[in-house]
Write a protein that holds these residues in place. Structure first.
Motif, PDB file in Angstrom:
ATOM      1  N   UNK A   4      -1.229  -2.185  -0.645  1.00 56.06           N
ATOM      2  CA  UNK A   4      -0.150  -2.372   0.419  1.00 56.06           C
ATOM      3  C   UNK A   4      -1.065  -2.787   1.835  1.00 56.06           C
ATOM      4  N   UNK A   5      -0.273  -3.686   2.481  1.00 56.66           N
ATOM      5  CA  UNK A   5      -0.958  -4.160   3.824  1.00 56.66           C
ATOM      6  C   UNK A   5       0.384  -4.288   4.929  1.00 56.66           C
ATOM      7  N   UNK A   6       0.024  -3.911   6.127  1.00 54.65           N
ATOM      8  CA  UNK A   6       1.110  -3.972   7.036  1.00 54.65           C
ATOM      9  C   UNK A   6       1.329  -5.212   7.402  1.00 54.65           C
ATOM     10  N   UNK A  57      -3.669 -13.553   9.348  1.00 57.85           N
ATOM     11  CA  UNK A  57      -4.138 -12.248   8.760  1.00 57.85           C
ATOM     12  C   UNK A  57      -5.424 -11.845   9.130  1.00 57.85           C
ATOM     13  N   UNK A  58      -5.709 -10.736   9.383  1.00 59.18           N
ATOM     14  CA  UNK A  58      -7.155 -10.339   9.788  1.00 59.18           C
ATOM     15  C   UNK A  58      -7.643  -9.240   9.207  1.00 59.18           C
ATOM     16  N   UNK A  59      -8.639  -9.513   8.534  1.00 58.11           N
ATOM     17  CA  UNK A  59      -9.253  -8.355   7.528  1.00 58.11           C
ATOM     18  C   UNK A  59      -9.789  -7.125   8.286  1.00 58.11           C
ATOM     19  N   UNK A  60      -9.370  -5.997   8.209  1.00 59.58           N
ATOM     20  CA  UNK A  60      -9.917  -4.628   8.703  1.00 59.58           C
ATOM     21  C   UNK A  60     -10.163  -3.857   7.520  1.00 59.58           C
ATOM     22  N   UNK A  64      -5.897  -5.983   4.986  1.00 60.49           N
ATOM     23  CA  UNK A  64      -5.520  -7.083   5.850  1.00 60.49           C
ATOM     24  C   UNK A  64      -4.161  -6.860   6.846  1.00 60.49           C
ATOM     25  N   UNK A  65      -4.332  -6.793   8.094  1.00 57.50           N
ATOM     26  CA  UNK A  65      -3.276  -6.917   9.013  1.00 57.50           C
ATOM     27  C   UNK A  65      -2.683  -8.247   8.900  1.00 57.50           C
ATOM     28  N   UNK A  66      -1.427  -8.336   8.779  1.00 55.34           N
ATOM     29  CA  UNK A  66      -0.830  -9.874   8.666  1.00 55.34           C
ATOM     30  C   UNK A  66       0.412  -9.776   9.672  1.00 55.34           C
ATOM     31  N   UNK A  67       0.673 -10.976   9.898  1.00 54.10           N
ATOM     32  CA  UNK A  67       1.726 -11.184  10.936  1.00 54.10           C
ATOM     33  C   UNK A  67       2.589 -12.675  10.795  1.00 54.10           C
ATOM     34  N   UNK A  68       3.595 -12.683  11.451  1.00 53.23           N
ATOM     35  CA  UNK A  68       4.225 -13.890  11.602  1.00 53.23           C
ATOM     36  C   UNK A  68       5.351 -14.045  12.890  1.00 53.23           C
ATOM     37  N   UNK A  84       8.180  -4.812  11.383  1.00 49.90           N
ATOM     38  CA  UNK A  84       7.453  -4.203  10.608  1.00 49.90           C
ATOM     39  C   UNK A  84       7.754  -4.344   9.068  1.00 49.90           C
ATOM     40  N   UNK A  85       6.945  -4.876   8.247  1.00 45.22           N
ATOM     41  CA  UNK A  85       7.037  -4.969   6.917  1.00 45.22           C
ATOM     42  C   UNK A  85       5.866  -4.056   6.037  1.00 45.22           C
ATOM     43  N   UNK A  86       6.413  -3.539   4.902  1.00 44.44           N
ATOM     44  CA  UNK A  86       5.408  -3.274   4.067  1.00 44.44           C
ATOM     45  C   UNK A  86       4.837  -4.207   2.894  1.00 44.44           C
ATOM     46  N   UNK A  87       3.897  -4.860   2.954  1.00 47.38           N
ATOM     47  CA  UNK A  87       3.442  -5.891   2.114  1.00 47.38           C
ATOM     48  C   UNK A  87       2.654  -5.508   0.838  1.00 47.38           C
ATOM     49  N   UNK A  88       3.237  -5.893  -0.167  1.00 42.21           N
ATOM     50  CA  UNK A  88       2.819  -5.258  -1.457  1.00 42.21           C
ATOM     51  C   UNK A  88       1.988  -6.438  -2.483  1.00 42.21           C
TER      52      UNK A  88
END
Length: 143
Positions: A4-6, A57-60, A64-68, A84-88
């Motif tokens: 899961x990634x935000x 996307x930014x690896x943390x 990954x913290x991702x956006x659009x 906000x989405x939960x990205x699976x």
């Protein structure tokens, strides 16, 4: 097990926000900053909308913290709750299909899960409880 990634949505501020997040967390962006104008079907968008972020996307750590950015020209609006989405990231296409079908039941499918022009098997929806989800399978990510 799926990962899961935000995933965050912005109204034209994704690149600015992620440049800020990068200054705080450090590191480098995962891949390039994809712009809306590079996607099929965006020819009639304004120059401002073409320059909006389709994906960043930014690896943390190991995540990954991702956006659009939303695209008003596509009828999208940003309201608190859909930013906000939960990205699976499932481990297989079969798992992607199972999760998409199960979680989207009774909800509202935004993008049916299918092969996308950028190479991933992807779909998005809002579940029956109002939570926004993305299911994204890419063989490379599952390694």
């Amino acid at each position: 097990m799926a990962k899961l990634n935000p995933y965050l949505n912005f109204d034209g501020k994704a690149e600015e926000a992620f440049t800020f997040y990068k200054s705080v967390f450090g590191g480098e962006f995962h891949g390039e900053i994809h712009k809306m104008g590079n996607a099929p079907g965006t020819e009639n968008l304004s120059e401002e909308e073409k320059n909006r972020v389709m994906h960043i996307a930014l690896p943390i750590g190991n995540d990954l913290l991702m956006a659009s950015d939303i695209v008003p020209g596509f009828g999208q609006t940003l309201t608190v709750g859909n930013n906000n989405y939960v990205s699976i990231f499932p481990e297989s296409r079969d798992e992607a299909d199972r999760l998409f079908k199960g979680l989207s039941e009774g909800g509202n499918v935004e993008m049916p899960i299918e092969d996308q022009f950028w190479g991933d098997y992807f779909g998005s929806f809002q579940d029956k409880y109002g939570v926004h989800w993305m299911v994204n399978y890419n063989e490379e990510y599952s390694k």
